[in-house]
Design an enzyme around this catalytic site. Structure first.
Site, PDB file in Angstrom:
ATOM      1  N   HIS A 165      34.656  35.451  42.701  1.00  0.00           N
ATOM      2  CA  HIS A 165      34.724  36.840  42.216  1.00  0.00           C
ATOM      3  C   HIS A 165      33.364  37.398  41.825  1.00  0.00           C
ATOM      4  O   HIS A 165      33.214  38.602  41.633  1.00  0.00           O
ATOM      5  CB  HIS A 165      35.681  36.925  41.026  1.00  0.00           C
ATOM      6  CG  HIS A 165      37.117  36.716  41.412  1.00  0.00           C
ATOM      7  ND1 HIS A 165      38.007  37.744  41.529  1.00  0.00           N
ATOM      8  CD2 HIS A 165      37.795  35.593  41.766  1.00  0.00           C
ATOM      9  CE1 HIS A 165      39.188  37.265  41.904  1.00  0.00           C
ATOM     10  NE2 HIS A 165      39.080  35.961  42.056  1.00  0.00           N
ATOM     11  N   ASP A 374      26.728  42.543  39.827  1.00  0.00           N
ATOM     12  CA  ASP A 374      28.176  42.537  39.613  1.00  0.00           C
ATOM     13  C   ASP A 374      28.846  42.193  40.937  1.00  0.00           C
ATOM     14  O   ASP A 374      28.485  42.753  41.971  1.00  0.00           O
ATOM     15  CB  ASP A 374      28.624  43.949  39.166  1.00  0.00           C
ATOM     16  CG  ASP A 374      29.840  43.910  38.242  1.00  0.00           C
ATOM     17  OD1 ASP A 374      30.586  42.917  38.275  1.00  0.00           O
ATOM     18  OD2 ASP A 374      30.032  44.887  37.496  1.00  0.00           O
TER      19      ASP A 374
END
Ligand code: ADQ
Length: 475
Positions: A165, A374
């Site tokens: 992720h 991110d």
């Protein structure tokens, strides 16, 4: 369905999708935790009698598998020492900063690594017990990178997928890790490794070639035993339709109006929503807003910044320090620039239900998303999903995975203070027509590529990696 029954689809993630809650009478219960991953995986879990293996939080050791909300859940206990060394230590103070471009200094401790190995083995052992013959096992995220190889040893019959992720770092950073080879080999136990962006997948393949010495071609790694491993980008998404439906309700519309009124009906409401994390660029973002006020480009009569920052990982030193730094900065900006009834920044640490989040997204003219690094950033996609009237502006860091898809956002480099101020100002001043054009295009992307299509594409690809394997997961 019994929770102990073997499952054709097994999800392995650090956390179970439920939280412990205490009832009024003191008894304990489970409550489903909100989150995209659960809603993405739930339909496939149900269609396949799936099971989910994960840590329930806390240090309870005597937990048996149970069924909650129709999902079979298999708890993995962690001791206090493992929480400190495996979770807060190796996962969140070694891997997290290193994988996020080293924006904070990663710490390397041999004891942390030992607990990482121990806990990964516990997850792999349990997955081997729970998986039915020829099952599909889908392992998630940086806390469990050794599980694929450990599981393959125990259960060569199962098909193993892994999804990361967070970003996967370039070789220059990754090779600092004393255990770099073990991590790469751990991941190579999977048949398919999913990343958020193509460059993450390329970083991985290049490292495998250089460090482990396997042959590679494009997104494939060829192992000496004849097996191939595919490393490809599958950008994660959100339940866009569900969120839009919520945003369209009268209750949410009324709450959005109320929020604006409570803020004093300013012309421009800017919004930031983040877990309080040093990767999210919250400090620089608020500084940029403060400078725009100081320099007179914006005024507190006209503009307010609403920043929601939910504290997380507060036992890790870097997170405590960040919280103090931001608290001080907000105090200084409000003290210097706010007026009575007109704070420059409205700052909250609370965690909100989905309805309130949707109302905030509806109330905001500009959503400001400025991570230094991110994996994806779901907040950016959630804002877009809520803007069904095709208005509002998204300011987005080039270093968020979401920037790969949301090309019509006001993109900027969060390290460039002037660039960030310029992007915020452009977003505030843009004409409605231009905002409409940008939002329309971004909405198309988010609606067409929602989280269910993400899960389906990953599981379909996993089924195709080993076509000889006869058991297919039902979409
Ligand atoms: P996170 O780092 O947690 O996720 P993000 O993708 O932004 O970051 O997801 C945060 C989620 O929490 C969003 O759904 C957001 O709405 C919600 N949230 C944040 N603050 C909240 C609050 N105060 N109240 C209620 N909800 C709140 C990691 C990676 C990301 C990747 C995701 C999914 O770091 O890059 O996008 O996993 O893969």
């Amino acid at each position: 369905m019994s929770a102990l029954q073997k499952a054709d689809l097994v999800i392995v993630a650090n956390r179970l999708p439920v939280d412990r809650v205490e009832n009024a009478d003191g008894s304990l219960d489970w409550r489903r935790s909100p989150g995209g991953l659960v809603s993405a995986i739930e339909p496939v879990m149900r269609a396949n009698d799936g099971a989910w293996i994960g840590w329930p939080g806390g240090t309870e050791t005597e937990l048996e598998p149970f069924v909650e909300d129709g999902m079979a859940l298999v708890p993995i206990p962690l001791s206090q020492q493992e929480i400190e060394q495996f979770y807060e230590g190796f996962s969140n103070a070694t891997l997290w900063p290193l994988y996020h471009d080293g924006v904070a200094k990663p710490e390397f401790h041999r004891e942390w690594w030992e607990d990482y190995v121990t806990v990964n083995r516990r997850f792999a052992d349990r997955a081997a017990e729970v998986a039915a013959d020829d099952a599909t096992v889908w392992v998630h995220d940086y806390q469990l990178q050794l599980v694929p190889a450990m599981l393959r040893e125990l259960r060569p019959d199962v098909r193993i997928g892994f999804f990361l992720h967070i970003p996967f770092p370039p070789a220059e950073l990754f090779q600092q890790l004393p255990w770099r080879r073990q991590l790469l080999e751990g991941l190579l136990g999977a048949d398919l490794i999913g990343f958020q962006r193509p460059n993450n997948a390329q970083n991985f393949v290049r490292l495998v070639r250089q460090r482990v010495g396997h042959k590679t071609h494009r997104d494939l790694v060829y192992l000496p035993d004849g097996r191939t491993v595919q490393a490809t980008a599958y950008p994660i998404s959100i339940d866009a339709k569900g969120l839009e439906e919520l945003a369209r309700t009268d209750e949410v519309a009324a709450r959005a109006r109320e929020i604006r009124e409570q803020l004093g009906n300013p012309r421009h409401v800017l919004l930031g929503v983040d877990r309080l994390d040093y990767t999210k660029g919250i400090y620089n973002r608020l500084r940029a807003f403060g400078e725009l006020l100081e320099e007179g480009d914006l005024s507190v009569e006209d503009a307010v910044f609403v920043q929601v920052a939910t504290p997380s990982r507060e036992r890790v030193e870097q997170y405590r320090r960040l919280r103090d730094d931001i608290d001080r900065l907000v105090g200084r900006i409000n003290g210097d620039l706010g007026r009575i009834g007109r704070p420059a920044i409205s700052y909250m640490h609370s965690s909100y239900p989905r309805e309130e989040m949707a109302a905030l997204f509806r109330a905001a003219d500009v959503c400001v998303v400025t991570p230094l690094a991110d994996g994806m950033n779901l907040v950016a996609k959630e804002y877009v999903a809520c803007r069904y009237e095709e208005d509002g502006a998204l300011v987005l860091s080039e270093f968020a995975g979401a920037a790969g898809e949301l090309r019509q956002a006001f993109l900027m480099n969060p390290y460039d203070m002037n660039g960030m101020k310029g992007a915020i100002l452009d977003a505030v001043q843009a004409r409605p027509q231009e905002l409409g054009r940008r939002m329309k295009a971004m909405r198309k992307t988010v609606i067409e590529n929602d989280v269910v299509s993400w899960a389906t594409r990953f599981l379909d690809a996993l089924a195709d990696v080993r076509p000889s394997h006869h058991n297919r997961v039902r979409p």
